[in-house]
Design a protein around this motif. Sequence first.
Motif, PDB file in Angstrom:
ATOM      1  N   THR A  78       0.860  -1.187   0.000  1.00  0.00           N
ATOM      2  CA  THR A  78       0.000   0.000   0.000  1.00  0.00           C
ATOM      3  C   THR A  78       0.893   1.233   0.000  1.00  0.00           C
ATOM      4  N   VAL A  79       0.528   2.211  -0.831  1.00  0.00           N
ATOM      5  CA  VAL A  79       1.321   3.420  -1.010  1.00  0.00           C
ATOM      6  C   VAL A  79       0.408   4.622  -0.839  1.00  0.00           C
ATOM      7  N   ALA A  80       0.846   5.580  -0.028  1.00  0.00           N
ATOM      8  CA  ALA A  80       0.137   6.845   0.155  1.00  0.00           C
ATOM      9  C   ALA A  80       1.067   7.971  -0.272  1.00  0.00           C
ATOM     10  N   VAL A  81       0.597   8.790  -1.207  1.00  0.00           N
ATOM     11  CA  VAL A  81       1.401   9.889  -1.753  1.00  0.00           C
ATOM     12  C   VAL A  81       0.657  11.197  -1.508  1.00  0.00           C
ATOM     13  N   LEU A  82       1.348  12.143  -0.906  1.00  0.00           N
ATOM     14  CA  LEU A  82       0.792  13.468  -0.648  1.00  0.00           C
ATOM     15  C   LEU A  82       1.566  14.472  -1.480  1.00  0.00           C
ATOM     16  N   VAL A  83       0.846  15.210  -2.339  1.00  0.00           N
ATOM     17  CA  VAL A  83       1.489  16.192  -3.214  1.00  0.00           C
ATOM     18  C   VAL A  83       0.913  17.575  -2.916  1.00  0.00           C
ATOM     19  N   ASP A  84       1.768  18.557  -3.106  1.00  0.00           N
ATOM     20  CA  ASP A  84       1.364  19.942  -2.901  1.00  0.00           C
ATOM     21  C   ASP A  84       0.730  20.485  -4.177  1.00  0.00           C
ATOM     22  N   GLY A  85       0.094  21.638  -4.022  1.00  0.00           N
ATOM     23  CA  GLY A  85      -0.547  22.256  -5.172  1.00  0.00           C
ATOM     24  C   GLY A  85       0.416  23.080  -6.008  1.00  0.00           C
ATOM     25  N   VAL A  86      -0.153  23.996  -6.792  1.00  0.00           N
ATOM     26  CA  VAL A  86       0.619  24.836  -7.704  1.00  0.00           C
ATOM     27  C   VAL A  86       0.617  26.252  -7.142  1.00  0.00           C
ATOM     28  N   TYR A  87       1.803  26.863  -7.075  1.00  0.00           N
ATOM     29  CA  TYR A  87       1.959  28.223  -6.588  1.00  0.00           C
ATOM     30  C   TYR A  87       2.333  29.122  -7.753  1.00  0.00           C
ATOM     31  N   THR A  88       1.638  30.248  -7.865  1.00  0.00           N
ATOM     32  CA  THR A  88       1.929  31.244  -8.892  1.00  0.00           C
ATOM     33  C   THR A  88       2.065  32.598  -8.221  1.00  0.00           C
ATOM     34  N   SER A  89       2.818  33.493  -8.838  1.00  0.00           N
ATOM     35  CA  SER A  89       3.033  34.834  -8.307  1.00  0.00           C
ATOM     36  C   SER A  89       2.644  35.855  -9.360  1.00  0.00           C
ATOM     37  N   ILE A 115       6.094   0.740  -8.547  1.00  0.00           N
ATOM     38  CA  ILE A 115       6.110  -0.248  -7.457  1.00  0.00           C
ATOM     39  C   ILE A 115       5.753  -1.639  -7.932  1.00  0.00           C
ATOM     40  N   GLY A 116       5.423  -1.830  -9.218  1.00  0.00           N
ATOM     41  CA  GLY A 116       4.992  -3.145  -9.693  1.00  0.00           C
ATOM     42  C   GLY A 116       3.617  -3.502  -9.148  1.00  0.00           C
ATOM     43  N   PHE A 117       2.654  -2.645  -9.408  1.00  0.00           N
ATOM     44  CA  PHE A 117       1.307  -2.800  -8.857  1.00  0.00           C
ATOM     45  C   PHE A 117       0.677  -4.106  -9.329  1.00  0.00           C
ATOM     46  N   ASP A 118       0.089  -4.858  -8.372  1.00  0.00           N
ATOM     47  CA  ASP A 118      -0.608  -6.109  -8.664  1.00  0.00           C
ATOM     48  C   ASP A 118      -1.966  -6.051  -7.979  1.00  0.00           C
ATOM     49  N   GLN A 119      -2.989  -5.895  -8.777  1.00  0.00           N
ATOM     50  CA  GLN A 119      -4.330  -5.797  -8.209  1.00  0.00           C
ATOM     51  C   GLN A 119      -4.797  -7.129  -7.639  1.00  0.00           C
ATOM     52  N   GLY A 120      -4.266  -8.220  -8.146  1.00  0.00           N
ATOM     53  CA  GLY A 120      -4.693  -9.531  -7.658  1.00  0.00           C
ATOM     54  C   GLY A 120      -4.301  -9.789  -6.209  1.00  0.00           C
ATOM     55  N   ARG A 121      -3.231  -9.210  -5.738  1.00  0.00           N
ATOM     56  CA  ARG A 121      -2.816  -9.407  -4.349  1.00  0.00           C
ATOM     57  C   ARG A 121      -3.322  -8.304  -3.419  1.00  0.00           C
ATOM     58  N   GLY A 122      -4.100  -7.372  -3.975  1.00  0.00           N
ATOM     59  CA  GLY A 122      -4.736  -6.356  -3.134  1.00  0.00           C
ATOM     60  C   GLY A 122      -3.919  -5.100  -2.925  1.00  0.00           C
ATOM     61  N   ASP A 123      -3.012  -4.757  -3.850  1.00  0.00           N
ATOM     62  CA  ASP A 123      -2.228  -3.530  -3.709  1.00  0.00           C
ATOM     63  C   ASP A 123      -3.132  -2.307  -3.827  1.00  0.00           C
ATOM     64  N   GLN A 124      -2.749  -1.236  -3.097  1.00  0.00           N
ATOM     65  CA  GLN A 124      -3.507   0.004  -3.122  1.00  0.00           C
ATOM     66  C   GLN A 124      -2.555   1.174  -3.274  1.00  0.00           C
ATOM     67  N   VAL A 125      -2.981   2.183  -4.049  1.00  0.00           N
ATOM     68  CA  VAL A 125      -2.217   3.407  -4.264  1.00  0.00           C
ATOM     69  C   VAL A 125      -3.174   4.576  -4.136  1.00  0.00           C
ATOM     70  N   GLU A 126      -2.840   5.500  -3.242  1.00  0.00           N
ATOM     71  CA  GLU A 126      -3.666   6.689  -3.033  1.00  0.00           C
ATOM     72  C   GLU A 126      -2.786   7.921  -3.225  1.00  0.00           C
ATOM     73  N   VAL A 127      -3.222   8.815  -4.101  1.00  0.00           N
ATOM     74  CA  VAL A 127      -2.535  10.082  -4.348  1.00  0.00           C
ATOM     75  C   VAL A 127      -3.496  11.196  -3.964  1.00  0.00           C
ATOM     76  N   VAL A 128      -3.115  12.007  -2.988  1.00  0.00           N
ATOM     77  CA  VAL A 128      -3.967  13.067  -2.439  1.00  0.00           C
ATOM     78  C   VAL A 128      -3.245  14.388  -2.594  1.00  0.00           C
ATOM     79  N   ASN A 129      -4.015  15.411  -2.996  1.00  0.00           N
ATOM     80  CA  ASN A 129      -3.463  16.759  -3.142  1.00  0.00           C
ATOM     81  C   ASN A 129      -3.948  17.625  -1.974  1.00  0.00           C
ATOM     82  N   LEU A 130      -2.978  18.086  -1.155  1.00  0.00           N
ATOM     83  CA  LEU A 130      -3.257  18.990  -0.046  1.00  0.00           C
ATOM     84  C   LEU A 130      -2.175  20.056  -0.001  1.00  0.00           C
TER      85      LEU A 130
END
Length: 540
Positions: free
Chosen positions: A349-360, A387-402
């Motif tokens: 299981t992988v959790a990825v947190l990414v930031d937004g876009v900043y402009t000036s 990561i070599g994702f395999d849905q058959g073994r129940g892998d999960q990937v979540e990408v959230v933008n905060l």
Amino acid sequence: MSGFLEFLKGLGAQRLLAMGAVALSLAGFFTFIAIRVTEPDMVPVFSDLAMSDAAGVVKELEAQGIKYEASRDGSTISVPSDQVASVRMKLAEQGLPTGGGVGWEIFDKGDGLSSTSFLQNVNRLRALEGELARSIRSLDRVSAARVHLVVPERPLFAKDAPKPSASIVLRVSGELGSGQVKAILHLVASAVQGLEPQSISIVDERGALLADGSDIQDGMPNGAQERETAFEKRLKDQVQNIVERVVGSGRARAEVNATFDYTRVTNTADTFDPESRVVRSTQTNEEEAESGNPEQSVSVGNELPNAAANSGNATTREKSSKSQETTNYEISRTTRTEVQEAGRVKRVTVAVLVDGVYTSDPSGNITYAPRSQDELDRIAALVRTSIGFDQGRGDQVEVVNLRFAEPPGVQPINDNAGSAILGLTKDDLMRLVEQAILFIVSMLVLLMVVRPMVKKILAPDAKQTAALPSAPAIEGVPAADAPVGALPPPDPTARMIDLAQVNGKIAQESLQRVGELAENNPAETVAIIRQWLTEPAPAT
């Protein structure tokens, strides 16, 4: 020489005493600084010594005439830094320090003939404990160690012998990692016959239980936790590197959790193919039989010799034949054995947190905007591939933008920055600070003690100053002790008049002093006048 003595007499006893005190103080102070700077740097050669070991080390150093310093509690012995290596080798040659325990040298006394078997067994156990304690103390972060072994004797006529056990007490500097604790467990278990890691307990000096053998289970491979940690770290670095290339450095955080299956599975399967037949063997049997029965009655004539030739009775004949064929076929068979070793990845299981876009904007104001869902989906696809994702073994990937708490461009403070300055070690820095403090103290002594005393010595005596005749007051010219504000205005004519008056007063005073000298010394005055009269007149 007489002039120097007259000068000393003119200074007075008080001034001479003050000058002597200042000279002695300066000599003592600078002697202390010279000794402190030039004395050898003392470095600990042994620390955390037992009292018996400290006494032995001090005795040996005194016998060799080596300078040393002992701490207040006697547990640390210091010697000059240039002699540390040689002192350690010399003491090691003498078997010092012993570490507060004995090793195999206990058998060097040579009293084996007079000792009993019980005493020999006790000495062997003591030697084994001492050697293990020495080996453990040689590890990093372990300052002291005590080992207690329980090796029971095997009773007579017993099938199974009781297993030995051990307990270890450590004094550590810092904190031991799980890998180091396991290393100590296996080190002791390998040194004692029949001892297993499950039968060893390790306690530190604070009473905390470091290991009791419960975390070592049968079937669990060694280093399983380290393998999981390394696998998770590798995947985390891969994910964070690929995501930061898209969103920017420091604008993404990734966490990976991997579950491993340590069950060892063996599968065996036999497969038969009925369509694939091969003749293995063929067997054919043929039988033929023939039999005849005469049709006659039983009488005495028939039993006589040559009765059958003389008999004209008819006979009945029978014939039979039999054929049998057996064919053996071999059917195709496949045997497959599959062994799944322990340590398979069961789920990721992988959790990825990414930031937004900043402009000036042109005025310099920074605005924040969240990332689009399409961009997040593409980032998630990159993560699954990495990561070599395999849905058959129940892998999960979540990408959230905060939005991150730190704005872009703000870097966290590195506490370790500046720990090394110009490649100088901590000892070098402390020595430089010590010399700087000595220099500052020296300057303070010179400015605040020596300088005022010297000024006081060289200043004129108040009584002599009072005895001196005061300068005559000149009209228009203020006295010497008059305030600065009493000066007359800078008038050129008045200044010239004042100067003339001053010159006249000086000439008058000079004539008056010459008259006084002539009056007080008439013979010398007459001699000077005669000399003047005999001198030729200057050429004009």
